[in-house]
Design a protein around this motif. Structure first.
Motif, PDB file in Angstrom:
ATOM      1  N   LEU A  26       0.818  -1.207   0.000  1.00  0.00           N
ATOM      2  CA  LEU A  26       0.000   0.000   0.000  1.00  0.00           C
ATOM      3  C   LEU A  26       0.851   1.256   0.000  1.00  0.00           C
ATOM      4  O   LEU A  26       0.662   2.183  -0.789  1.00  0.00           O
ATOM      5  CB  LEU A  26      -0.854  -0.021   1.275  1.00  0.00           C
ATOM      6  CG  LEU A  26      -1.841   1.102   1.445  1.00  0.00           C
ATOM      7  CD1 LEU A  26      -2.937   0.926   0.459  1.00  0.00           C
ATOM      8  CD2 LEU A  26      -2.397   1.092   2.843  1.00  0.00           C
ATOM      9  N   ARG A  33       4.028   6.537  -6.730  1.00  0.00           N
ATOM     10  CA  ARG A  33       3.255   7.304  -7.694  1.00  0.00           C
ATOM     11  C   ARG A  33       4.036   8.564  -7.984  1.00  0.00           C
ATOM     12  O   ARG A  33       4.717   9.072  -7.127  1.00  0.00           O
ATOM     13  CB  ARG A  33       1.895   7.671  -7.102  1.00  0.00           C
ATOM     14  CG  ARG A  33       0.792   6.794  -7.573  1.00  0.00           C
ATOM     15  CD  ARG A  33      -0.504   7.146  -6.889  1.00  0.00           C
ATOM     16  NE  ARG A  33      -0.373   7.330  -5.471  1.00  0.00           N
ATOM     17  CZ  ARG A  33      -1.055   8.238  -4.785  1.00  0.00           C
ATOM     18  NH1 ARG A  33      -1.886   9.035  -5.406  1.00  0.00           N
ATOM     19  NH2 ARG A  33      -0.914   8.341  -3.495  1.00  0.00           N
TER      20      ARG A  33
ATOM     21  N   LEU B  29     -14.904   4.125   9.875  1.00  0.00           N
ATOM     22  CA  LEU B  29     -14.240   5.004   8.918  1.00  0.00           C
ATOM     23  C   LEU B  29     -15.208   5.472   7.853  1.00  0.00           C
ATOM     24  O   LEU B  29     -15.184   6.611   7.407  1.00  0.00           O
ATOM     25  CB  LEU B  29     -13.068   4.272   8.264  1.00  0.00           C
ATOM     26  CG  LEU B  29     -11.827   4.161   9.143  1.00  0.00           C
ATOM     27  CD1 LEU B  29     -10.833   3.226   8.514  1.00  0.00           C
ATOM     28  CD2 LEU B  29     -11.213   5.526   9.340  1.00  0.00           C
ATOM     29  N   SER B  34     -13.442  12.206   7.180  1.00  0.00           N
ATOM     30  CA  SER B  34     -13.859  13.507   6.691  1.00  0.00           C
ATOM     31  C   SER B  34     -13.378  13.677   5.253  1.00  0.00           C
ATOM     32  O   SER B  34     -12.187  13.692   4.989  1.00  0.00           O
ATOM     33  CB  SER B  34     -13.226  14.565   7.604  1.00  0.00           C
ATOM     34  OG  SER B  34     -13.374  15.837   7.064  1.00  0.00           O
ATOM     35  N   TYR B  35     -14.318  13.795   4.315  1.00  0.00           N
ATOM     36  CA  TYR B  35     -13.943  13.892   2.913  1.00  0.00           C
ATOM     37  C   TYR B  35     -13.574  15.301   2.530  1.00  0.00           C
ATOM     38  O   TYR B  35     -14.019  16.267   3.134  1.00  0.00           O
ATOM     39  CB  TYR B  35     -15.082  13.386   2.023  1.00  0.00           C
ATOM     40  CG  TYR B  35     -15.157  11.887   2.028  1.00  0.00           C
ATOM     41  CD1 TYR B  35     -15.854  11.216   3.021  1.00  0.00           C
ATOM     42  CD2 TYR B  35     -14.495  11.139   1.071  1.00  0.00           C
ATOM     43  CE1 TYR B  35     -15.889   9.845   3.054  1.00  0.00           C
ATOM     44  CE2 TYR B  35     -14.523   9.759   1.091  1.00  0.00           C
ATOM     45  CZ  TYR B  35     -15.220   9.115   2.085  1.00  0.00           C
ATOM     46  OH  TYR B  35     -15.256   7.764   2.119  1.00  0.00           O
ATOM     47  N   PHE B  36     -12.757  15.393   1.473  1.00  0.00           N
ATOM     48  CA  PHE B  36     -12.257  16.682   1.022  1.00  0.00           C
ATOM     49  C   PHE B  36     -13.033  17.127  -0.213  1.00  0.00           C
ATOM     50  O   PHE B  36     -13.170  16.365  -1.169  1.00  0.00           O
ATOM     51  CB  PHE B  36     -10.765  16.552   0.701  1.00  0.00           C
ATOM     52  CG  PHE B  36     -10.152  17.838   0.253  1.00  0.00           C
ATOM     53  CD1 PHE B  36     -10.016  18.116  -1.087  1.00  0.00           C
ATOM     54  CD2 PHE B  36      -9.728  18.765   1.180  1.00  0.00           C
ATOM     55  CE1 PHE B  36      -9.451  19.301  -1.501  1.00  0.00           C
ATOM     56  CE2 PHE B  36      -9.160  19.948   0.772  1.00  0.00           C
ATOM     57  CZ  PHE B  36      -9.019  20.217  -0.565  1.00  0.00           C
ATOM     58  N   GLU B 131      -3.815  17.772  -0.133  1.00  0.00           N
ATOM     59  CA  GLU B 131      -4.865  17.443  -1.098  1.00  0.00           C
ATOM     60  C   GLU B 131      -4.861  18.413  -2.269  1.00  0.00           C
ATOM     61  O   GLU B 131      -5.184  18.052  -3.385  1.00  0.00           O
ATOM     62  CB  GLU B 131      -6.243  17.510  -0.431  1.00  0.00           C
ATOM     63  CG  GLU B 131      -6.493  16.392   0.545  1.00  0.00           C
ATOM     64  CD  GLU B 131      -5.917  16.692   1.893  1.00  0.00           C
ATOM     65  OE1 GLU B 131      -5.196  17.696   2.015  1.00  0.00           O
ATOM     66  OE2 GLU B 131      -6.177  15.955   2.830  1.00  0.00           O
TER      67      GLU B 131
ATOM     68  N   TYR C 371      -5.569   5.053   6.804  1.00  0.00           N
ATOM     69  CA  TYR C 371      -6.731   5.061   5.929  1.00  0.00           C
ATOM     70  C   TYR C 371      -6.693   6.161   4.871  1.00  0.00           C
ATOM     71  O   TYR C 371      -7.048   5.916   3.723  1.00  0.00           O
ATOM     72  CB  TYR C 371      -8.020   5.145   6.754  1.00  0.00           C
ATOM     73  CG  TYR C 371      -9.267   5.022   5.918  1.00  0.00           C
ATOM     74  CD1 TYR C 371     -10.114   6.107   5.724  1.00  0.00           C
ATOM     75  CD2 TYR C 371      -9.589   3.823   5.292  1.00  0.00           C
ATOM     76  CE1 TYR C 371     -11.245   5.992   4.939  1.00  0.00           C
ATOM     77  CE2 TYR C 371     -10.716   3.705   4.513  1.00  0.00           C
ATOM     78  CZ  TYR C 371     -11.545   4.787   4.340  1.00  0.00           C
ATOM     79  OH  TYR C 371     -12.659   4.680   3.566  1.00  0.00           O
ATOM     80  N   LEU C 373      -4.293   7.340   3.282  1.00  0.00           N
ATOM     81  CA  LEU C 373      -3.403   6.882   2.219  1.00  0.00           C
ATOM     82  C   LEU C 373      -4.111   5.868   1.336  1.00  0.00           C
ATOM     83  O   LEU C 373      -4.065   5.923   0.102  1.00  0.00           O
ATOM     84  CB  LEU C 373      -2.176   6.237   2.865  1.00  0.00           C
ATOM     85  CG  LEU C 373      -1.097   5.795   1.917  1.00  0.00           C
ATOM     86  CD1 LEU C 373      -0.556   7.015   1.225  1.00  0.00           C
ATOM     87  CD2 LEU C 373      -0.007   5.107   2.699  1.00  0.00           C
ATOM     88  N   PHE C 374      -4.778   4.927   1.993  1.00  0.00           N
ATOM     89  CA  PHE C 374      -5.506   3.895   1.285  1.00  0.00           C
ATOM     90  C   PHE C 374      -6.600   4.511   0.417  1.00  0.00           C
ATOM     91  O   PHE C 374      -6.754   4.183  -0.754  1.00  0.00           O
ATOM     92  CB  PHE C 374      -6.093   2.933   2.323  1.00  0.00           C
ATOM     93  CG  PHE C 374      -6.994   1.886   1.754  1.00  0.00           C
ATOM     94  CD1 PHE C 374      -8.340   1.853   2.075  1.00  0.00           C
ATOM     95  CD2 PHE C 374      -6.501   0.926   0.894  1.00  0.00           C
ATOM     96  CE1 PHE C 374      -9.164   0.886   1.546  1.00  0.00           C
ATOM     97  CE2 PHE C 374      -7.322  -0.046   0.365  1.00  0.00           C
ATOM     98  CZ  PHE C 374      -8.660  -0.074   0.686  1.00  0.00           C
ATOM     99  N   GLU C 376      -6.741   7.455  -0.742  1.00  0.00           N
ATOM    100  CA  GLU C 376      -6.194   8.264  -1.831  1.00  0.00           C
ATOM    101  C   GLU C 376      -5.815   7.398  -3.013  1.00  0.00           C
ATOM    102  O   GLU C 376      -5.951   7.799  -4.169  1.00  0.00           O
ATOM    103  CB  GLU C 376      -4.972   9.031  -1.343  1.00  0.00           C
ATOM    104  CG  GLU C 376      -4.644  10.186  -2.227  1.00  0.00           C
ATOM    105  CD  GLU C 376      -3.552  11.038  -1.631  1.00  0.00           C
ATOM    106  OE1 GLU C 376      -3.550  11.196  -0.397  1.00  0.00           O
ATOM    107  OE2 GLU C 376      -2.721  11.532  -2.401  1.00  0.00           O
ATOM    108  N   SER C 377      -5.337   6.181  -2.728  1.00  0.00           N
ATOM    109  CA  SER C 377      -4.980   5.301  -3.845  1.00  0.00           C
ATOM    110  C   SER C 377      -6.221   4.868  -4.591  1.00  0.00           C
ATOM    111  O   SER C 377      -6.148   4.391  -5.720  1.00  0.00           O
ATOM    112  CB  SER C 377      -4.201   4.093  -3.336  1.00  0.00           C
ATOM    113  OG  SER C 377      -5.025   3.290  -2.525  1.00  0.00           O
ATOM    114  N   LYS C 381     -10.284  11.591  -1.302  1.00  0.00           N
ATOM    115  CA  LYS C 381      -9.410  12.292  -0.377  1.00  0.00           C
ATOM    116  C   LYS C 381     -10.143  12.450   0.945  1.00  0.00           C
ATOM    117  O   LYS C 381     -11.166  13.107   1.006  1.00  0.00           O
ATOM    118  CB  LYS C 381      -9.022  13.652  -0.946  1.00  0.00           C
ATOM    119  CG  LYS C 381      -7.992  13.530  -2.055  1.00  0.00           C
ATOM    120  CD  LYS C 381      -7.503  14.875  -2.516  1.00  0.00           C
ATOM    121  CE  LYS C 381      -8.378  15.439  -3.594  1.00  0.00           C
ATOM    122  NZ  LYS C 381      -8.167  14.769  -4.884  1.00  0.00           N
TER     123      LYS C 381
END
Lengths: 183, 148, 648
Positions: A26, A33, B29, B34-36, B131, C371, C373-374, C376-377, C381
């Protein structure tokens, strides 16, 4: 010790390694990337935004969009007196200037006396230097840190963005970009 | 109990607990992360009002107004395509200014105003939002990138 | 010159680490027995050389030698000497050098004093320690050279981040480092024991003081870091579940579990595989934490070196060290023979429960930290914060606290709950009583309420083990356990109280105006500009009165630094026995008023007093164990001497 009971206990022993492998995969994905550094600048081909910066130090007029559309390509160098790599790239800027490049500066978050001291110490390749107190122009042209150098053509369009200090090996490339911008 | 059994029981308990924890975490989760959002997202696909989210973009020049109480401000966050009004009560971080980038943590109020609990500004040594790096080109030009 | 000298010392230390690893490995094979004698001395010299290299780095920082790139980038001639000194480790390269120095010195110490374990196990341990160090040495020498020169030398340095110019923060990193890296010794012992198939009470006894020592430092480091964030950031909070904070919490959770597990193994010869596993996991968490902070892969309040190449390097080290140890565990743990059995109602079982709960919390924190990071892949976001971490941790911490009350009272091996149930009446009574009072008061969230009620119960329960003992004959480790558990209760009450009873006031006040915040009356007497060595500021003078009492003066500042340009707020705090008044000055509004943020936080200091008590408990236990060991060694010598005298 290989009766069925113990088998599942043995299987469980490999679980931590498995989970760790997932973690490494991961994270490796995340790291490998393309970093933002490698992404080609989004600014190439875009015109410089309209702006007008006051002078920050004696002997150099301020910098405005109008100065960049006079038909001559130039380098625009974003710097600050408190930025160490800016001092490191000073010889390369001097070299570029000696090779005929015109260099204008954008001094971000700086004070007049500090900029003057910086120029006295490191040499002064700049024609114009604009006072960008709050990094407004820096951000508008897509610069995220110091130092960065932009190749701008005679019509005020950004042709190249160099992130980080100019190493000796970068100088010929910048001269070439400048020549391209002039055609 | 037999020794072999005891070890097996212990391993089983540990596994059950850890897997249970994992499932619980996954469920939590989904609800609590919290989303962006950038302003265009908020306008086209708004989050439920009251859900904790983050909004990032550029503070529109001329939009910053201070309320009479002296500590509440209202401003507009834009990304070149959409604009979202934001309200914040508190002491603004240093380097928060019009024309600069910001990430606001808070929630969308029913009227469409984003009520921010925290503001994070560019060059803010306290927090540099990553972000904003991955925005589309147009947004990137106007919004703030990560610094060194 | 000093820099080159330091670099040379570093190279020599690295070479010795390679030699230590090779010699240790060879010594384990039948043909290589001759190498056994050199391993220990090599380890000692390696530690010394690493220390010399670090001393050289401190020297160039204190002299502000700007021809060294690291000094130019991180220091400034106008910095006070204390911060120049601390600047040596306040950056990526310097802190990596501190890492290998502590590893080297720890390894050297093991080489000098560890005599209980069979020699092959000690040699395997030293080889493992060298193996891990070697990875970091290579990283330092090839990708993070702290002694790199900068030509031409700039006339002035870049200035340390003013947020880091703080005595508490100057010493927070080394404290944590002693913790992280102390766990490396536990890791090496675990690997050594697995390699030589010596997983037993002797291994646990050898490892335990190291685990205790590292754990004490981690506890202090986390407590200090939390307090620093509280008064420096000016947000009024004391824990933000920030990735770097989590990076220090995760090893602590593993180390706490390891501490308890190794005690069981040492005393009762049970939980063998568990202890070895935790030994590997604890240091693995240290390394994972280091990686998360330095690779730039997660955003944080204080990310060090946002550099993917460095991140890749550390990831490779992680993969090799942790992957190798976990593979070794999977292969050998099956052959670790079963320890003593125990029943469900026994102290061992309670400690197993404690371990499982701690591991679950560790998993929760790890998942929550990774999480983003996960996600984002996968293109999303997200950020994960208190709304996830707080309730999720509570799910496992609450049962753990309840068992904490019972565990120390149970006998080893086999006991009956009924026997101790009566003694538990007192803590239950107190917990329920406090809970009832708080529910009656109303307006308190579930988590803070549980925290305060359980905290009170734990405080009472923690002293119960002392109840039927002769206090003067009670061994120090028992006092340590009581103190540490007592500290847990105290910290919980502080956390709950801060969460439930904090009163906040956010106003724009004119000079001369008075603001009320809870029981306080606060008057803004004046605001004046002042200057410091490298900053200017506006300083407010607040006259605060509690209830009808006397006036105290607080002077919060809004500061501007100039190298590099930055603005910070210096909050002003006043501590009473029952809480803290926390004041922050903002900007001036257009109409001349001043923004003020005021908090009254009842009993918030208990959080850090609790943390200090926990560390103190650990220290008492460590001293007790070390003294007991020394006494045993002395007794053995006395017996041997007497035998000699008697001609036996």
């Amino acid at each position: 010790m290989s009766d069925p009971l113990n088998k599942s206990a043995r299987w469980a022993l490999w679980l931590p390694l498995g989970l760790f492998g997932v973690f490494v995969a991961l994270v490796a994905l995340g790291l490998l990337r393309p970093a933002s550094r490698d992404v080609p600048s989004a600014m190439i081909g875009k015109p410089m935004p309209d702006f007008a910066l006051a002078p920050v130090v004696a002997g150099h007029p301020g910098l405005a969009k109008a100065d960049l559309t006079d038909g001559n390509p130039r380098l625009v160098n974003v710097f600050a007196s408190w930025c160490v790599p800016c001092a490191v790239e000073a010889p390369q800027l001097a070299q570029l200037k000696a090779a005929g490049a015109e260099i204008d500066g954008v001094a971000i978050r700086d004070r007049g006396e500090d900029v003057a001291a910086f120029l006295a110490r490191n040499g002064d390749p700049f024609t114009r230097i604009g006072d960008d107190r709050v990094s407004a122009v820096q951000l508008a042209i897509g610069s995220a840190g110091v130092p960065e150098t932009f190749v701008v053509d005679g019509k005020g369009t950004i042709r190249y963005q160099h992130i980080g200090d100019i190493r000796p090996e970068d100088a010929p490339m910048l001269l070439e970009k400048l020549a391209e911008a002039g055609r | 109990m037999k020794a072999k059994h005891q070890r097996l029981v212990l391993v089983a308990i540990a596994l059950v607990a850890l897997i249970g924890a994992g499932l619980l975490a996954a469920w939590a989760l989904r609800n609590q992360a919290s989303y962006f959002y950038v302003p265009s997202d908020i306008v086209t696909k708004p989050p439920e009002p009251g859900r904790a989210v983050r909004l990032g973009g550029m503070v529109e020049k001329g939009s910053l107004k201070t309320a009479p109480d002296g500590v509440t401000i209202a401003f507009i966050v834009g990304d070149g395509k959409a604009r979202v009004p934001v309200r914040f009560s508190g002491i603004v971080p240093s380097l928060f200014t019009e024309g600069s980038g910001v990430v606001a943590e808070g929630r969308l109020a029913p009227g469409g105003t984003f009520v921010a609990d925290t503001l994070l500004a560019k060059h803010d040594e306290k927090y540099v939002p990553r972000e904003l790096q991955a925005m589309t080109e147009a947004q990137k030009r106007k919004a703030v990138a990560d610094t060194k | 010159m000093i820099a080159e000298f330091g670099l040379a010392a570093l190279w020599f230390a690295a070479a010795l680490a390679a030699l230590q690893m090779a010699a240790g490995w060879l010594a384990l094979r039948p043909q290589g027995a001759g190498m056994a004698a050199v391993v220990r001395p090599i380890a000692v010299v390696q530690g010394l050389l690493a220390a010399i290299a670090f001393a050289a780095l401190i020297a160039v920082f204190c002299r502000t030698d700007l021809s060294v790139k690291l000094v130019a980038e991180n220091s400034h001639s106008m910095k006070p000497l204390l911060y120049k000194f601390a600047g040596a480790w306040g950056n990526h390269e310097g802190s990596m050098l501190l890492w290998v120095t502590v590893m080297g010195i720890a390894g050297g110490f093991v080489a000098l004093v560890e005599r209980r374990l069979p020699e092959p196990t000690v040699l395997a341990t030293l080889a493992a320690q060298a193996f891990v160090s070697l990875g970091f040495y290579v990283f330092l020498l090839f990708a993070s050279n702290p002694f790199a020169r900068l030509v031409p030398a700039p006339p002035e340095g870049n200035g340390l981040n003013p947020l880091l110019q703080d005595p508490g923060l100057a010493f927070h990193p080394p404290t944590l480092y002693f913790g992280y890296v102390g766990l490396s010794v536990a890791f090496s012992f675990a690997v050594g024991a697995l390699l030589t198939r010596e997983v037993g009470p002797a291994f646990a006894r050898a490892m335990r003081p190291w685990v205790l020592g590292a754990w004490i430092f981690l506890t202090l480091g986390i407590t200090a870091g939390s307090f620093w964030a509280y008064y420096e950031l000016g947000w009024g909070g004391w824990w933000f579940w920030d990735p770097v904070e989590n990076a220090s919490l995760m090893p602590w959770l593993a180390a706490t579990a390891l501490l308890h597990s190794s005690s069981v193994l040492a005393a009762r010869n049970a939980l063998r595989a568990w202890t070895v596993m935790l030994g590997v996991v604890a240091f693995s968490m240290s390394m994972v934490g280091t990686f998360l902070v330095r690779s730039g892969i997660l955003t944080s309040v204080h990310a060090f070196a946002v550099d993917p190449t460095r991140g890749t390097f550390i990831l490779a080290l992680l993969a090799i060290n942790i992957g190798g140890a976990l593979a070794l565990f999977a292969m050998r743990a099956g052959t670790v023979t079963e320890g003593e059995r125990f029943s469900v109602s026994s102290r061992e079982a309670a400690l197993v429960f404690n371990n499982v709960m701690l591991s679950c919390v560790l998993g929760i924190v790890l998942v929550g930290t990774l999480y983003p990071l996960f996600a984002e892949s996968l293109g999303a976001k997200v950020s994960v914060g208190p709304p996830y971490f707080n309730p999720m941790s509570a799910v496992f911490v609450i049962p753990m606290l309840m068992v904490l009350a019972v565990g120390p009272l149970l006998r080893w091996r086999r006991d009956a709950f009924g026997r101790v149930a009566k003694r538990l009446l007192a803590p239950w009574f107190v917990a329920l009583g406090v809970g009832a009072v708080l529910v009656g008061r109303g307006g308190i969230g579930l988590l803070p309420l549980a925290g305060m009620a359980l905290g009170a119960g734990v405080i009472v329960a923690s002293v119960l083990p002392l109840a039927e003992r002769n206090l003067r004959r009670t061994p120090l480790p028992v006092w340590g356990m009581v103190t540490a558990h007592f500290g847990v209760g105290v910290a919980l009450i502080g956390m709950g109280s801060d969460s439930a009873f904090t009163i906040e006031k956010l106003v724009a006040a004119r000079v001369g105006e008075t603001v009320a915040a809870g029981p306080w009356q606060i008057r803004l007497a004046q605001v004046e500009p002042i200057a410091g060595p490298n900053w200017t500021a506006f300083e407010a003078q607040l006259q605060a009165r509690y209830g009808g009492g006397g006036t105290v003066t607080l002077k919060p500042q809004a500061r501007s630094f100039w190298a590099p340009p930055q603005q910070t707020s210096e909050s002003a705090l006043h501590t009473r026995w029952n809480g803290q008044l926390y004041t922050v000055l903002g900007e001036q509004t257009d109409d001349g008023r001043w923004q003020l943020r005021l908090w009254w936080k009842p009993f918030v200091m208990l959080i850090w007093w609790g943390g200090a008590l926990i560390a103190l408990g650990g220290l008492l236990a460590l001293i007790g164990r070390v003294l007991a060991d020394l006494k045993r060694i002395a007794a053995r010598h006395k017996i041997a001497y007497r035998r000699e005298r008697q001609g036996r």
